[in-house]
Design a protein around this motif. Structure first.
Motif, short mmCIF file in Angstrom:
data_model
loop_
_atom_site.label_atom_id
_atom_site.label_comp_id
_atom_site.label_asym_id
_atom_site.label_seq_id
_atom_site.Cartn_x
_atom_site.Cartn_y
_atom_site.Cartn_z
N LEU A 16 0.85 -1.19 0.00
CA LEU A 16 0.00 0.00 0.00
C LEU A 16 0.89 1.24 0.00
CD1 LEU A 16 -2.71 -1.07 2.62
CD2 LEU A 16 -2.78 -1.29 0.12
N ARG A 17 0.74 2.04 -1.05
CA ARG A 17 1.55 3.25 -1.21
C ARG A 17 0.62 4.45 -1.26
NH1 ARG A 17 4.88 2.97 -6.32
NH2 ARG A 17 5.86 4.79 -5.32
N ASN A 18 0.37 5.01 -0.09
CA ASN A 18 -0.56 6.14 0.04
C ASN A 18 -1.92 5.78 -0.55
OD1 ASN A 18 1.42 7.79 1.23
ND2 ASN A 18 2.17 8.44 -0.76
N GLU A 19 -2.43 4.66 -0.10
CA GLU A 19 -3.72 4.17 -0.59
C GLU A 19 -4.39 3.32 0.49
OE1 GLU A 19 -3.12 1.25 -3.81
OE2 GLU A 19 -0.99 1.31 -3.26
N HIS A 20 -5.58 2.85 0.22
CA HIS A 20 -6.30 2.05 1.19
C HIS A 20 -7.01 0.90 0.48
CE1 HIS A 20 -9.40 4.97 -0.19
NE2 HIS A 20 -10.19 3.90 -0.13
N VAL A 21 -7.35 -0.10 1.28
CA VAL A 21 -8.15 -1.23 0.80
C VAL A 21 -9.21 -1.52 1.84
CG1 VAL A 21 -6.29 -2.28 -0.55
CG2 VAL A 21 -6.61 -2.93 1.84
N LYS A 22 -10.26 -2.18 1.40
CA LYS A 22 -11.29 -2.62 2.33
C LYS A 22 -11.10 -4.11 2.62
CE LYS A 22 -14.91 0.78 1.44
NZ LYS A 22 -14.81 1.36 2.80
N ILE A 23 -11.11 -4.43 3.89
CA ILE A 23 -11.07 -5.84 4.29
C ILE A 23 -12.51 -6.22 4.63
CG2 ILE A 23 -10.19 -7.50 5.96
CD1 ILE A 23 -7.73 -5.76 6.26
N ARG A 24 -13.03 -7.20 3.91
CA ARG A 24 -14.45 -7.54 4.02
C ARG A 24 -14.64 -8.86 4.74
NH1 ARG A 24 -16.96 -3.90 0.68
NH2 ARG A 24 -15.65 -2.99 -0.95
N LYS A 25 -15.71 -8.91 5.51
CA LYS A 25 -16.05 -10.13 6.25
C LYS A 25 -17.56 -10.16 6.50
CE LYS A 25 -14.89 -12.72 10.44
NZ LYS A 25 -14.15 -12.69 11.73
N GLU A 26 -18.19 -11.16 5.94
CA GLU A 26 -19.63 -11.39 6.14
C GLU A 26 -20.46 -10.15 5.85
OE1 GLU A 26 -20.10 -12.85 10.09
OE2 GLU A 26 -18.65 -14.49 9.82
N GLY A 27 -20.12 -9.45 4.77
CA GLY A 27 -20.89 -8.29 4.35
C GLY A 27 -20.47 -6.98 4.99
N ALA A 28 -19.62 -7.03 6.01
CA ALA A 28 -19.12 -5.82 6.65
C ALA A 28 -17.68 -5.56 6.20
CB ALA A 28 -19.18 -5.95 8.17
N SER A 29 -17.16 -4.39 6.54
CA SER A 29 -15.80 -4.07 6.11
C SER A 29 -15.14 -3.11 7.09
CB SER A 29 -15.78 -3.47 4.71
OG SER A 29 -16.40 -2.19 4.71
N ILE A 30 -13.81 -3.13 7.08
CA ILE A 30 -13.01 -2.13 7.77
C ILE A 30 -12.00 -1.60 6.76
CG2 ILE A 30 -13.30 -3.15 10.06
CD1 ILE A 30 -10.53 -4.36 9.80
N ASP A 31 -11.52 -0.40 6.97
CA ASP A 31 -10.59 0.21 6.03
C ASP A 31 -9.15 0.07 6.54
OD1 ASP A 31 -12.48 1.18 4.12
OD2 ASP A 31 -13.02 2.78 5.53
N LEU A 32 -8.30 -0.44 5.68
CA LEU A 32 -6.87 -0.54 5.97
C LEU A 32 -6.15 0.49 5.12
CD1 LEU A 32 -4.46 -1.97 7.34
CD2 LEU A 32 -4.42 -3.54 5.39
N ILE A 33 -5.45 1.42 5.78
CA ILE A 33 -4.75 2.50 5.10
C ILE A 33 -3.25 2.26 5.21
CG2 ILE A 33 -4.42 5.01 4.99
CD1 ILE A 33 -7.03 5.23 6.69
N GLY A 34 -2.53 2.46 4.12
CA GLY A 34 -1.08 2.33 4.14
C GLY A 34 -0.42 3.55 3.53
N VAL A 35 0.46 4.21 4.29
CA VAL A 35 1.17 5.36 3.76
C VAL A 35 2.65 5.03 3.57
CG1 VAL A 35 -0.39 7.07 4.75
CG2 VAL A 35 1.59 6.31 6.08
N GLU A 36 3.27 5.73 2.65
CA GLU A 36 4.72 5.60 2.50
C GLU A 36 5.39 6.26 3.71
OE1 GLU A 36 6.61 5.98 -1.23
OE2 GLU A 36 4.73 5.98 -2.35
N ASN A 37 6.70 6.12 3.79
CA ASN A 37 7.38 6.58 5.00
C ASN A 37 7.16 8.08 5.24
OD1 ASN A 37 9.49 5.81 7.14
ND2 ASN A 37 10.33 7.68 6.29
N TRP A 38 6.81 8.38 6.49
CA TRP A 38 6.70 9.76 6.95
C TRP A 38 7.27 9.79 8.36
CZ3 TRP A 38 5.80 13.30 10.49
CH2 TRP A 38 5.52 14.62 10.12
N GLY A 39 8.41 10.48 8.52
CA GLY A 39 9.02 10.51 9.83
C GLY A 39 9.58 11.88 10.15
N LYS A 40 9.48 12.28 11.40
CA LYS A 40 10.05 13.54 11.85
C LYS A 40 11.57 13.41 11.82
CE LYS A 40 9.84 16.88 15.63
NZ LYS A 40 9.29 17.17 16.99
#
Length: 408
Positions: A267-291
């Motif tokens: 995942l490069r600054n994008e998201h996917v939906k993880i689905r289970k039994e008709g429901a879903s949660i959002d998984l977000i992945g960003v590229e490196n961001w560090g102070k």
């Protein structure tokens, strides 16, 4: 300026070696072979360290670098303990000598003789970190530990009640040197039987080729609902010399291919939906961001078009991202997964008593689970190791997170 720093460093090395020799000289006054042996050992260690620095190159990444770092730490840390104790003794000797000189009771030399007991104590205490560091190099770096946490959320979809995540981070494949022990770690990950495996960055130290010998090993990782990954600061090749920008770009392209071969959805600054039994949660992945590090991550882009009410999990390699952006982000991100710190591969952790690492001086949130503003952050201590080929007190981590829906 550089020459001044080098000169000061050499003076410091000379000082700690002189004090260490004084400890051996006082503790073993008649054993000449021990005192000679100390100088021979120090000479060989410093010779190898100098050789390592002279042959080090960002282009070929000298394989002796890890050995050089180990010898530096093995040599310097015990000597610092000796320096502290004997320097403290010298202060007392000076104060005692000065008092006697002022009072007129001084006889003989100004400074009292060193006490054999102090030198013996210093040598015994210095042996403790020496043995610990040696253990960390030989055993600790593959001493995998499974850390389990259960997190409750009021708005977790019921279908995801009991959903499990195995998080691994900071593989640093270019550092591995024992296939059998690595395979044990992979089997341990699979034994957790989690629904998903999430890898939070730093697959390699510097270049994609480091992963080539281990592709078949890591392909054995399995999770019924998928394997997802992000990039860490080391994955971009920013810390290695490249003959051209094209070569660096080709390396990154190859790294993407390796991620695919491993079965990870990168995942490069994008998201996917993880689905289970008709429901879903959002998984977000960003590229490196560090102070203080590269900031390629774009959280706004990664979360674009997501519902404000959806349950969200973010993978972001550097935990400083949480304090700087994530916890203040417009959308409520329920759980952030990070790595990066390794706990500096050195520290003391006794559950319920103490949790400390030099990493805490740089990162307020450096290892384990944190909660702030109703949002969770988990910082994985890392699966692999980097630079120093060992772990002392901060063991390689496999994290298992179980998500539960909070009841009434």
């Amino acid at each position: 300026m550089v020459l001044t720093r080098i000169l000061l460093f050499l003076i410091f090395l000379s000082l700690i070696d002189w004090y260490t020799y004084q400890a051996f000289k006082t503790a073993f006054p008649s054993q000449t072979w021990i005192k000679i042996g100390y100088w021979i050992f120090s000479f060989l260690v410093y010779s190898f360290i100098v050789y390592g620095f002279l042959t080090f190159s960002r282009e070929n990444m000298n394989p002796n670098f890890g050995t050089m770092v180990s010898l530096m730490i093995l040599s310097l840390v015990p000597k610092l303990i000796i320096l502290t104790l004997l320097f403290g003794e010298d202060l007392l000797r000076f104060i005692t000598g000065s008092f006697k000189a002022i009072s007129g009771s001084r006889q003989g030399d100004f400074l009292p003789d060193r006490r054999k007991f102090i030198s013996q104590t210093a040598l015994v205490l210095s042996a403790i970190p020496f043995v610990g560091i040696l253990h960390g190099v030989l055993i600790g770096k593959y001493r995998y530990r499974v850390m389990k946490h259960t997190l409750e959320f009021e708005d977790l979809p019921e279908e995801f009640d009991g959903f499990t995540i195995t998080q691994i981070s900071d593989i640093h494949s270019g550092s591995f040197d024992d296939k059998k022990k690595l395979e044990y770690g992979i089997d341990l990950i699979n034994q957790q039987n989690s629904d998903v495996i999430l890898f939070t960055g730093d697959l390699v130290n510097n270049h994609a080729g480091e992963m080539e010998p281990w592709v078949e090993t890591f392909k054995k990782l399995h999770a019924p609902m998928g394997k997802y990954s992000i990039l860490g600061n080391h994955d971009y090749g920013d810390y290695m010399y490249w003959p051209s920008q094209e070569a660096k770009a080709e390396n990154l392209k190859r790294l993407f291919q390796v991620q695919e071969e491993l079965g990870f959805k990168l995942l490069r600054n994008e998201h996917v939906k993880i689905r289970k039994e008709g429901a879903s949660i959002d998984l977000i992945g960003v590229e490196n961001w560090g102070k203080g590090f590269a900031q390629y991550g774009d959280l706004a882009k990664a979360a674009a078009d997501l519902s404000a009410e959806s349950f969200k999990i973010l993978m972001s390699h550097d935990p400083s991202h949480f304090d700087e952006e994530v916890k203040k982000f417009a959308h409520h991100i329920h759980l952030t997964l990070s790595g990066h710190t390794h706990g500096m591969q050195f520290g003391i952790e006794i559950p319920g008593w103490i949790k400390w690492s030099p990493s805490s001086l740089r990162y307020p949130k450096w290892a384990g689970l944190y909660e702030e503003m109703g949002k969770f952050l988990h910082v994985n201590r890392g699966f692999g190791f980097l630079a120093f080929p060992g772990r002392v007190g901060i063991w390689p981590e496999i994290t298992v997170l179980e998500l539960k829906r909070k009841k009434g």
